[in-house]
Design a protein around this motif. Structure first.
Motif, PDB file in Angstrom:
ATOM      1  N   VAL A 153       8.857   8.626   0.531  1.00  0.00           N
ATOM      2  CA  VAL A 153       9.865   7.609   0.839  1.00  0.00           C
ATOM      3  C   VAL A 153      10.286   7.784   2.295  1.00  0.00           C
ATOM      4  CG1 VAL A 153      12.259   6.940   0.388  1.00  0.00           C
ATOM      5  CG2 VAL A 153      10.710   7.382  -1.523  1.00  0.00           C
ATOM      6  N   PRO A 154      10.346   6.715   3.096  1.00  0.00           N
ATOM      7  CA  PRO A 154      10.648   6.857   4.523  1.00  0.00           C
ATOM      8  C   PRO A 154      12.094   7.210   4.826  1.00  0.00           C
ATOM      9  CG  PRO A 154      10.435   4.545   3.956  1.00  0.00           C
ATOM     10  CD  PRO A 154      10.025   5.320   2.733  1.00  0.00           C
ATOM     11  N   LYS A 155      13.030   6.636   4.079  1.00  0.00           N
ATOM     12  CA  LYS A 155      14.454   6.840   4.328  1.00  0.00           C
ATOM     13  C   LYS A 155      15.208   6.621   3.028  1.00  0.00           C
ATOM     14  CE  LYS A 155      18.221   5.124   7.285  1.00  0.00           C
ATOM     15  NZ  LYS A 155      18.585   4.065   8.269  1.00  0.00           N
ATOM     16  N   ARG A 194       9.841   3.787 -10.182  1.00  0.00           N
ATOM     17  CA  ARG A 194       9.633   4.638 -11.361  1.00  0.00           C
ATOM     18  C   ARG A 194       9.158   6.033 -10.957  1.00  0.00           C
ATOM     19  NH1 ARG A 194       7.887  -0.245 -13.888  1.00  0.00           N
ATOM     20  NH2 ARG A 194       9.207  -0.774 -15.660  1.00  0.00           N
ATOM     21  N   LYS A 195       8.255   6.094  -9.983  1.00  0.00           N
ATOM     22  CA  LYS A 195       7.781   7.395  -9.535  1.00  0.00           C
ATOM     23  C   LYS A 195       8.903   8.208  -8.920  1.00  0.00           C
ATOM     24  CE  LYS A 195       4.420   9.736  -6.578  1.00  0.00           C
ATOM     25  NZ  LYS A 195       3.286   9.603  -5.624  1.00  0.00           N
ATOM     26  N   VAL A 196       9.732   7.560  -8.100  1.00  0.00           N
ATOM     27  CA  VAL A 196      10.860   8.255  -7.483  1.00  0.00           C
ATOM     28  C   VAL A 196      11.824   8.757  -8.557  1.00  0.00           C
ATOM     29  CG1 VAL A 196      12.865   8.000  -5.970  1.00  0.00           C
ATOM     30  CG2 VAL A 196      10.685   6.953  -5.330  1.00  0.00           C
ATOM     31  N   ALA A 197      12.148   7.894  -9.526  1.00  0.00           N
ATOM     32  CA  ALA A 197      13.061   8.285 -10.602  1.00  0.00           C
ATOM     33  C   ALA A 197      12.493   9.446 -11.408  1.00  0.00           C
ATOM     34  CB  ALA A 197      13.350   7.099 -11.508  1.00  0.00           C
ATOM     35  N   SER A 204       0.822  -1.207   0.000  1.00  0.00           N
ATOM     36  CA  SER A 204       0.000   0.000   0.000  1.00  0.00           C
ATOM     37  C   SER A 204       0.854   1.255   0.000  1.00  0.00           C
ATOM     38  CB  SER A 204      -0.901   0.002   1.250  1.00  0.00           C
ATOM     39  OG  SER A 204      -0.114  -0.075   2.430  1.00  0.00           O
ATOM     40  N   ARG A 205       2.156   1.105  -0.263  1.00  0.00           N
ATOM     41  CA  ARG A 205       3.042   2.266  -0.215  1.00  0.00           C
ATOM     42  C   ARG A 205       2.715   3.235  -1.356  1.00  0.00           C
ATOM     43  NH1 ARG A 205       8.229  -1.309  -2.068  1.00  0.00           N
ATOM     44  NH2 ARG A 205       7.916  -1.157  -4.323  1.00  0.00           N
ATOM     45  N   PRO A 206       2.966   4.525  -1.138  1.00  0.00           N
ATOM     46  CA  PRO A 206       2.585   5.537  -2.129  1.00  0.00           C
ATOM     47  C   PRO A 206       3.601   5.725  -3.242  1.00  0.00           C
ATOM     48  CG  PRO A 206       3.467   6.591  -0.181  1.00  0.00           C
ATOM     49  CD  PRO A 206       3.426   5.111   0.124  1.00  0.00           C
TER      50      PRO A 206
END
Length: 300
Positions: free
Chosen positions: A250-252, A215-218, A209-211
């Motif tokens: 992103v948590p870390k 690909r989104k981060v990149a 269920s992470r947001p």
């Protein structure tokens, strides 16, 4: 401390992904696996039966890749690779797996997943036989070996890593006059640290269920970097971390920014930082603001 049986850069082809194109095309995945065990008996008797048969481990991984496994994510596939490797023999205590997909992102060397699992993580028990488990409870050497296997995981005992390696982007960066006019290529590597589930890892977890996705981060990092014109790599690295954490949740994150053109006789100069959501919280921002005001007051 456990010995290791290592498979480095095993290349397989498999079906991974969510969209229709990915479900039809075989993709290359490069796998490194380190199986923690004891080779004492094999070394003493010079017989393979006392160790982990790396040929069998290789065949099991390849069979998994070529099967109609139905796995969607690289994370779940990596965990199944860990399961295949450690299930070759009962002597395997733990396994480290680093799986990389070199075709996952257009402008990056690869996207990868790095995990560490003990036999108990994967199967719910240290042995395949519950009776044997009970009989082994009093065996001090076995308990010590299992404890050592757990400790060998280091930070990967509690977290998995998703890696984006060498995202190649062009931007204005530097303090020299020519650097303010011409874009330079930077190689940006991101390691996303995600906490392991407290419920254990028995079974494949292919849906989260992470947001965010890699690909989104990149995409978010690419859009931000190519629009900026920082003078220092340090400032850019922090801005990348802030974008991934604030925009993608992103948590870390560990960010490494390499500048290949910075030093004539070196491959690159680089800055590497690690930041978490706490570093960009409201309280942290307020503290930074107060510090800036205090510095201004001293200067005046």
């Amino acid at each position: 401390m456990a010995d290791k049986i290592i498979l480095r850069d095993l290349q397989v082809r498999t079906i991974l992904g969510n969209d229709s194109w990915e479900r039809k095309k075989l993709q290359p995945v490069v796998i490194t696996a380190e199986i923690h065990t004891s080779i004492a008996m094999a070394g003493k008797e010079d017989k393979l039966t006392g160790s982990v048969h790396y040929g069998m481990a290789c065949k099991r991984v390849m069979k998994l890749a070529e099967s109609n496994h139905g796995i969607l994510s690289l994370e779940a596939f990596t965990e199944e690779v860990a399961r295949a490797c450690i299930d070759v023999t009962g002597s395997g205590l733990a396994v480290y797996v680093y799986a990389r997909n070199p075709r996952a992102l257009l402008h990056a060397e690869y996207a990868g997943v790095e995990i560490y699992r003990t036999r108990k993580d994967l199967f719910g028990s240290w042995t395949n036989d519950s009776t044997e488990e009970e009989n082994m409870q009093e065996a001090g050497s076995a308990i010590a070996a299992r404890a050592a296997a757990v400790d060998a995981g280091g930070v990967l005992k509690s977290e998995d890593n998703l890696v984006i390696k060498h995202l190649s982007l062009s931007t204005i960066i530097g303090i020299n006059l020519w650097e303010r006019h011409y874009k330079q290529v930077l190689n940006i590597s991101l390691t996303i640290h995600t906490a392991r589930s407290t419920e254990g890892t028995v079974g494949v977890h292919d849906k989260t269920s992470r947001p965010w996705t890699y690909r989104k981060v990149a995409d978010e990092v690419t859009e931000m970097v190519e629009k900026t014109s920082y003078r220092t790599v340090e400032a850019l690295a922090i801005a990348i971390a802030r974008t991934a954490i604030k925009q993608c949740k992103v948590p870390k994150l560990t960010v490494r920014v390499e500048k290949p053109s910075a030093v004539v006789f070196a491959a690159c100069s680089a800055v590497e930082i690690t930041r978490s959501i706490d570093d960009f919280s409201t309280s942290s921002a307020l503290t930074s603001g107060v510090a800036s005001l205090n510095l201004s007051a001293v200067a005046s």
